[in-house]
Motif scaffolding. Structure first.
Motif, PDB file in Angstrom:
ATOM      1  N   LEU A   2      -8.089  -3.437  -6.179  1.00  0.00           N
ATOM      2  CA  LEU A   2      -6.850  -3.100  -5.479  1.00  0.00           C
ATOM      3  C   LEU A   2      -6.462  -4.203  -4.503  1.00  0.00           C
ATOM      4  O   LEU A   2      -5.277  -4.488  -4.308  1.00  0.00           O
ATOM      5  CB  LEU A   2      -7.017  -1.776  -4.736  1.00  0.00           C
ATOM      6  N   HIS A   3      -7.446  -4.840  -3.890  1.00  0.00           N
ATOM      7  CA  HIS A   3      -7.202  -5.972  -2.992  1.00  0.00           C
ATOM      8  C   HIS A   3      -6.362  -7.024  -3.703  1.00  0.00           C
ATOM      9  O   HIS A   3      -5.321  -7.461  -3.203  1.00  0.00           O
ATOM     10  CB  HIS A   3      -8.552  -6.554  -2.576  1.00  0.00           C
TER      11      HIS A   3
ATOM     12  N   ALA B   9      -2.784  -5.755  -4.797  1.00  0.00           N
ATOM     13  CA  ALA B   9      -1.841  -5.462  -3.716  1.00  0.00           C
ATOM     14  C   ALA B   9      -0.904  -6.625  -3.433  1.00  0.00           C
ATOM     15  O   ALA B   9       0.178  -6.432  -2.878  1.00  0.00           O
ATOM     16  CB  ALA B   9      -2.600  -5.072  -2.450  1.00  0.00           C
TER      17      ALA B   9
ATOM     18  N   TYR C  47      -9.718   4.323  -0.390  1.00  0.00           N
ATOM     19  CA  TYR C  47      -8.531   3.691  -0.969  1.00  0.00           C
ATOM     20  C   TYR C  47      -8.829   2.254  -1.400  1.00  0.00           C
ATOM     21  O   TYR C  47      -8.558   1.873  -2.524  1.00  0.00           O
ATOM     22  CB  TYR C  47      -7.382   3.701   0.045  1.00  0.00           C
ATOM     23  N   TYR C  48      -9.393   1.467  -0.526  1.00  0.00           N
ATOM     24  CA  TYR C  48      -9.619   0.054  -0.788  1.00  0.00           C
ATOM     25  C   TYR C  48     -10.691  -0.159  -1.853  1.00  0.00           C
ATOM     26  O   TYR C  48     -11.750   0.464  -1.843  1.00  0.00           O
ATOM     27  CB  TYR C  48     -10.052  -0.664   0.493  1.00  0.00           C
ATOM     28  N   THR C  49     -10.414  -1.070  -2.806  1.00  0.00           N
ATOM     29  CA  THR C  49     -11.391  -1.576  -3.763  1.00  0.00           C
ATOM     30  C   THR C  49     -11.110  -3.060  -3.959  1.00  0.00           C
ATOM     31  O   THR C  49      -9.994  -3.531  -3.683  1.00  0.00           O
ATOM     32  CB  THR C  49     -11.288  -0.878  -5.135  1.00  0.00           C
TER      33      THR C  49
ATOM     34  N   LEU D 187       0.858  -1.180   0.000  1.00  0.00           N
ATOM     35  CA  LEU D 187       0.000   0.000   0.000  1.00  0.00           C
ATOM     36  C   LEU D 187       0.892   1.226   0.000  1.00  0.00           C
ATOM     37  O   LEU D 187       2.066   1.146   0.411  1.00  0.00           O
ATOM     38  CB  LEU D 187      -0.919   0.009   1.218  1.00  0.00           C
TER      39      LEU D 187
END
Length: 287
Positions: A267-268, A271, A262-264, A220
């Motif tokens: 993106l999970h 990452a 921030y989190y989607t 992140l």
């Protein structure tokens, strides 16, 4: 603090500074040096032992990724343990999951909780008043070694491996966490910024593998954590929980009704795709 600047000197050959418009609080607690001040760009800033812990403006990045990746990855977490995290940001994000029936926070320094509530209440946003919250002021190492409670997810929201947090990076501590986890449970820990702390993640993962079948990490980007992307270490005996299919993640997020900054789901998954310099650090990446 020099004139109206607060310097962070975590790294021996690199430092950053914050312009201070007002010092709100400073105290040498029984555990560490705590300072909270205001900065024109980042709002209110908390430092412990001269190291940036969070700022009002960018704290959401770390707290969302610390909480939502393991909780959505697990998919059915009811009991969550947070070690550290006295500012309440991780607790806030954990409690956004309706499936969570109890969130236990074990924080070693009461002053971090009290001063955070007094000077940075926007971070916890009422999380300490939630009836699902159980706050324990104690040593997290001792807690995981002795408690008879079991947790679906354990989140270690700690400072760097020095001073009061040093023991939170050891194989014996991770063994204690494993003892407290339910089958298929997930452990996530703060694991540093690999570009300037190249040995920290490797040490974390090696110590995790003494107790868990799988150890990994995800990345992140927090603007005020200098040195590029930071890592959160991940351990579990069930590797299939690491990155559920995108459609599964999307359904879980939609069902939870969460809107994050921030989190989607995309993106999970992304990452966990680590840059080569993290997976195979080279000799030029010394601290």
């Amino acid at each position: 603090m020099t004139d109206d600047w607060q310097n962070e000197t975590l790294h021996p050959s690199w430092r950053q500074g914050f312009k201070v418009t007002r010092v709100l609080y400073r105290e040498k607690t029984d555990v560490q040096d705590l300072v909270i001040f205001e900065n024109p760009t980042f709002g209110r800033v908390m430092m412990l032992d001269g190291v940036t812990q969070l700022t009002e403006r960018d704290e959401f990045v770390y707290h969302e990724m610390m909480a939502h990746v393991p909780l959505f990855g697990h998919g059915a977490a009811r009991r969550v343990l947070i070690i550290g995290g006295g500012d309440g940001g991780t607790l806030r994000e954990v409690l956004r999951h309706a499936s969570v029936e109890e969130a236990t926070m074990v924080e070693i320094d009461r002053a971090v909780v009290d001063r955070g509530l007094e000077y940075m209440p926007m971070v916890s946003a009422g999380a300490f008043d939630d009836p699902r919250t159980r706050l324990i002021i104690a040593d997290g190492i001792r807690h995981v070694a002795e408690t008879d409670q079991r947790y679906d997810v354990i989140l270690v929201d700690s400072t760097d491996p020095a001073g009061p947090a040093e023991g939170l990076f050891t194989a014996s501590f991770y063994a204690g966490c494993k003892r407290c986890l339910t089958p298929g449970g997930i452990l996530v820990v703060q694991a540093g910024v690999p570009f300037v702390q190249p040995g920290e993640l490797g040490r974390v993962q090696a110590n995790m593998r003494e107790s868990f079948a799988h150890a990994s990490a995800y990345v992140l980007g927090v603007p005020t954590y200098v040195g590029g992307v930071m890592t959160l270490g991940w351990a579990s005996d069930d590797d299939t929980r690491r990155v559920p299919p995108a459609e599964v993640l999307t359904r879980r997020v939609e069902a939870a009704g969460l809107t994050c900054r921030y989190y989607t789901p995309a993106l999970h998954a992304a990452a966990f795709a680590l840059p080569a310099y993290i997976t195979t650090p080279g000799p030029t990446l010394a601290p």
